[in-house]
Design a protein around this motif. Structure first.
Motif, PDB file in Angstrom:
ATOM      1  N   LEU A 263       0.828  -1.204   0.000  1.00  0.00           N
ATOM      2  CA  LEU A 263       0.000   0.000   0.000  1.00  0.00           C
ATOM      3  C   LEU A 263       0.866   1.260   0.000  1.00  0.00           C
ATOM      4  CD1 LEU A 263      -2.768  -1.074   2.556  1.00  0.00           C
ATOM      5  CD2 LEU A 263      -2.921  -0.993   0.060  1.00  0.00           C
TER       6      LEU A 263
ATOM      7  N   ALA B 165       0.907   4.159  -2.966  1.00  0.00           N
ATOM      8  CA  ALA B 165       0.710   5.593  -2.739  1.00  0.00           C
ATOM      9  C   ALA B 165       1.881   6.400  -3.313  1.00  0.00           C
ATOM     10  CB  ALA B 165       0.548   5.866  -1.243  1.00  0.00           C
TER      11      ALA B 165
ATOM     12  N   HIS C 132       1.941   9.284  -6.239  1.00  0.00           N
ATOM     13  CA  HIS C 132       2.577  10.573  -5.942  1.00  0.00           C
ATOM     14  C   HIS C 132       3.623  10.910  -7.005  1.00  0.00           C
ATOM     15  CE1 HIS C 132       5.703  13.129  -4.086  1.00  0.00           C
ATOM     16  NE2 HIS C 132       4.674  13.728  -3.483  1.00  0.00           N
TER      17      HIS C 132
END
Length: 562
Positions: A347, A351, A355
């Protein structure tokens, strides 16, 4: 014939008892007959009728014993701004010598009492009314036929059709683009065209009044000298429209042509070097998110290390944790950790991927936009910007006096930047767009100057937001000039019809033809940026490679030494 709303009496203190009794009886009779509000003035020369409750359509009566009676000067000062209206000067004693009447008529002419009457009784008991006419030349008129005189004046006032009979109005004619300038053997200019048409309408003409040359030996206008000519009554009204002056007891202004802000025109900075284009997409917000994400990822890596995960799936140490975080930020995988990531790390990497994806997409799209245009530095637009740049500000010497009188709270740092110069020096630098200075300029003059650079891709100057007030662009004129009503009607129509804008366009074309201004042209060929403009990226690559090679050599030398 005329309905007056107020009666103003000026009573001489030199009257004898009999004359005083007659005067008081006369005032009471007028009050009983007309029931008008009345004001009696004896010796208060500080009072001004223009600041009182007395209305425009007043009638004034001055009881006097002659030209040298102090009440004459009192009436002259108290009625400043109202000499145009009807005033009756009444000689209280019988007149034996007409020379006294001629002297008072000269006084009426000198102080613009053109619509006033002088009533007297001669020694032989004949009642007469005289007055003074200024145009086309000074003349003493017998106005005893009062109804005829009143009809002529009422027609003249209501229709504004003053005929000066070829009178030549003296005025300076100096270089003051865009308002007035010489083109060959004639004069042009936006506001000069208006005033010259007005003078022709009056059946008059201008007579040039010579002034000393400016500091450069030229003919640039000096408005301080020009306004003083009006105060000294050598000039009735000026052909130069001007905004930066305050009316006083001896100086008035016509109906305004425009309301113009008085601001600074400041030079524009040069363009940004294309070497720095690669850094432009990283503004303050982007750097904040990059650093914040790096700190957060480093904290998570160190936390992961602290919790004691297996070395094969976690970080090998603090250095490795920081390097992993840096790799995540620049969207580079670390290989070994991506083979069998835990759910939490999966996870986290997901992310980080989003980004990095959006960050890189934003960078490439912004850089692509930048490569198609030319970038320029942030411009001077506020007082703080000017103080940081320490840019000298050129101003005409007498306008600096006006500025300091009007704004007493200016920052000391700004006052130190002011460079007061003669009007000729100021005009030379401003017209040539000398970018070493900022310049004080009114908006109408700026529009004229800005026309020179309208075809430039990057203009050399801009009209900033550093302003010092708005003022009326108007014609300076004598207080109580007998032509003020005619000029008021005329300029009001010019103002409402937009004729000034039309004359302003013609003014630039005339100045261009005369060589006073020029259309500025581009001297640099601009091209959209390409890979050759990204030399800084290759320079950084070579620099970092050289540093890495030096570190590698040092490590080798250290290893062999020990």
């Amino acid at each position: 014939m005329v309905a007056f709303q107020d009666l103003v009496w000026f009573v001489s203190q030199q009257l004898d008892n009999e004359q005083r009794d007659d005067m008081e009886q006369f005032i009471r009779l007028n009050h009983d007959a007309f029931a008008l509000s009345q004001v009696v003035v004896v010796n208060n020369s500080d009072m001004r009728m223009t600041h009182s409750a007395v209305r425009r359509n007043q009638m004034t009566v001055i009881f006097t014993t002659g030209l040298h009676d102090p009440i004459m000067e009192v009436a002259n000062k108290v009625l400043l701004g109202k000499h145009f209206y009807l005033a009756v000067f009444m000689m209280m004693g019988k007149v034996a010598n007409m020379e006294a009447i001629y002297e008072i008529c000269q006084f009426l002419n000198d102080n613009q009492f053109e619509n006033s009457l002088l009533y007297f009784e001669s020694i032989d008991g004949i009642n007469q009314i005289y007055g003074a006419s200024q145009y086309p030349s000074y003349e003493i008129e017998n106005r005893t036929d009062l109804p005829k005189f009143m009809r002529a004046k009422m027609s003249q006032v209501t229709n504004a059709v003053h005929d000066v009979g070829g009178y030549r109005f003296a005025t300076p004619m100096r270089q003051d683009a865009p308002h007035l300038f010489r083109v060959g053997d004639r004069y042009e200019g936006s506001t000069y065209r208006i005033i010259s048409t007005f003078v022709e309408h009056l059946n008059g003409s201008f007579k040039e009044l010579e002034l000393p040359p400016d500091a450069l030996g030229g003919r640039a206008v000096n408005m301080k000298q020009t306004l003083q000519l009006v105060r000294d009554r050598q000039v009735q009204f000026v052909a130069h429209a001007y905004a930066l002056f305050m009316p006083d007891d001896d100086l008035e202004k016509s109906y305004p042509l425009l309301v113009v802000p008085w601001c600074l025109m400041v030079p524009l900075y040069n363009s940004v070097s294309t070497y720095f284009y690669a850094l432009q997409p990283f503004d303050t917000t982007v750097w904040f998110f990059v650093l914040a994400a790096f700190v957060l990822l480093s904290w998570l890596e160190l936390l992961w290390l602290r919790l004691g995960h297996r070395r094969g799936r976690g970080s090998a140490g603090v250095t490795t944790a920081l390097l992993n975080s840096f790799c995540y930020i620049i969207n580079i995988s670390t290989g070994r950790q991506l083979l069998q990531p835990s759910l939490l790390r999966f996870l986290l990497l997901l992310a980080v991927f989003f980004h990095g994806f959006f960050l890189s997409a934003n960078y490439t799209s912004t850089l692509g936009s930048i490569l198609t245009v030319n970038l320029f530095h942030a411009q001077l637009n506020t007082m703080d910007d000017l103080l940081r740049a320490q840019l000298p500000v050129m101003i005409i010497d007498y306008e600096m006096e006006f500025l300091l009188q009007l704004h007493k709270e200016l920052p000391a740092g700004f006052i130190k930047l002011l460079r007061p110069v003669d009007s000729g020096v100021f005009a030379q630098h401003q017209m040539q767009f000398n970018s070493s200075f900022a310049y004080f300029v009114t908006e109408d003059s700026w529009q004229f100057l800005d026309e020179q650079q309208r075809h430039l891709k990057q203009r050399q100057f801009k009209f900033s937001d550093i302003c010092f007030g708005s003022f009326h662009l108007a014609y300076p004129m004598q207080r109580d000039c007998s032509l003020w009503r005619d000029l008021e009607y005329y300029t009001f129509r010019v103002h409402s019809s937009g004729l000034l804008n039309y004359y302003a366009r013609l003014s630039f074309e005339s100045a261009l033809h005369a060589g006073i201004v020029q259309r500025l042209e581009e001297h640099n060929e601009y091209a959209s940026a390409g890979l050759q403009h990204l030399a800084i990226a290759f320079i950084m690559l070579m620099t970092m490679s050289a540093l890495a090679f030096i570190v590698f050599i040092i490590e080798l030398l250290t290893r062999f030494k020990f």
